[in-house]
Scaffold this motif. Sequence first.
Motif, short mmCIF file in Angstrom:
data_model
loop_
_atom_site.label_atom_id
_atom_site.label_comp_id
_atom_site.label_asym_id
_atom_site.label_seq_id
_atom_site.Cartn_x
_atom_site.Cartn_y
_atom_site.Cartn_z
N LEU A 35 0.80 -1.22 0.00
CA LEU A 35 0.00 0.00 0.00
C LEU A 35 0.84 1.27 0.00
N GLY A 36 2.06 1.18 0.47
CA GLY A 36 2.90 2.36 0.58
C GLY A 36 3.46 2.51 1.98
N ASP A 37 3.97 3.68 2.27
CA ASP A 37 4.61 3.92 3.56
C ASP A 37 3.61 3.77 4.70
N PRO A 38 4.09 3.36 5.89
CA PRO A 38 3.21 3.35 7.07
C PRO A 38 2.61 4.74 7.31
N LEU A 39 1.42 4.75 7.89
CA LEU A 39 0.73 6.00 8.16
C LEU A 39 1.00 6.49 9.58
N THR A 40 1.02 7.79 9.74
CA THR A 40 1.08 8.37 11.07
C THR A 40 -0.30 8.26 11.73
N ARG A 41 -0.35 8.49 13.02
CA ARG A 41 -1.64 8.48 13.71
C ARG A 41 -2.57 9.55 13.13
N ALA A 42 -2.00 10.72 12.82
CA ALA A 42 -2.83 11.79 12.25
C ALA A 42 -3.41 11.38 10.90
N GLN A 43 -2.64 10.68 10.09
CA GLN A 43 -3.14 10.23 8.80
C GLN A 43 -4.26 9.19 8.97
#
Length: 207
Positions: A35-43
């Motif tokens: 899917l791509g890079d890990p997401l931040t909590r805000a994302q």
Amino acid sequence: MTVLHTERLVLRPWRDSDLDPWAAMNADPEVREHLGDPLTRAQSEASMVRFRAAFDRRGYGWWAVEVRDTGEFIGFAGMDDVDEGMPFTGVEIGWRLARASWGVGYATEAARAVVAHGFDTLGLPELLAVTTAGNHRSQAVMRKLGMTRNPADDFDDPDAPEGPLRPNVLFRLERGAATAAQTPAVATAEATTEATTATAGGAAGSG
């Protein structure tokens, strides 16, 4: 908003309490491998806001998925309009589960409920599913749903960088072809007035 029940799962509206486990799974590099890079909590929080707003606006989208017996949140499943700029149009289905819930058939079970809802309730003529060429786990789920792939439909994702995330495959399922694959699908579907408005903060994944 409709809630979908299967033998082991509930597909339901998002709750504020889902943010912690949702953010944790989106920060897992294995969950995000295709899917791509890990997401931040805000994302992750922002994505929940989008999911709730989409359901309010059009009546379908991404459900939160929980285990029926325990109430544990394990990911999402649902459907979305194909993004603009893709070489095809329609409605695509997808799923993403926490790594601890892989390998026990939850993705297929949730996806069957989504397919049944899309055809039987929404009356859609066709459903699509997209993933990277290397995501064989999700492609196996698509085949279990009765979906088929024409290599002529394969495409490069214009939003992905050069590398393994760019080559994508497209699977299709027409309404008339879904009956046999849907035999074990949905136990019940019910309407609920549970709020979808966010007070705290797509798509085929593993599982």
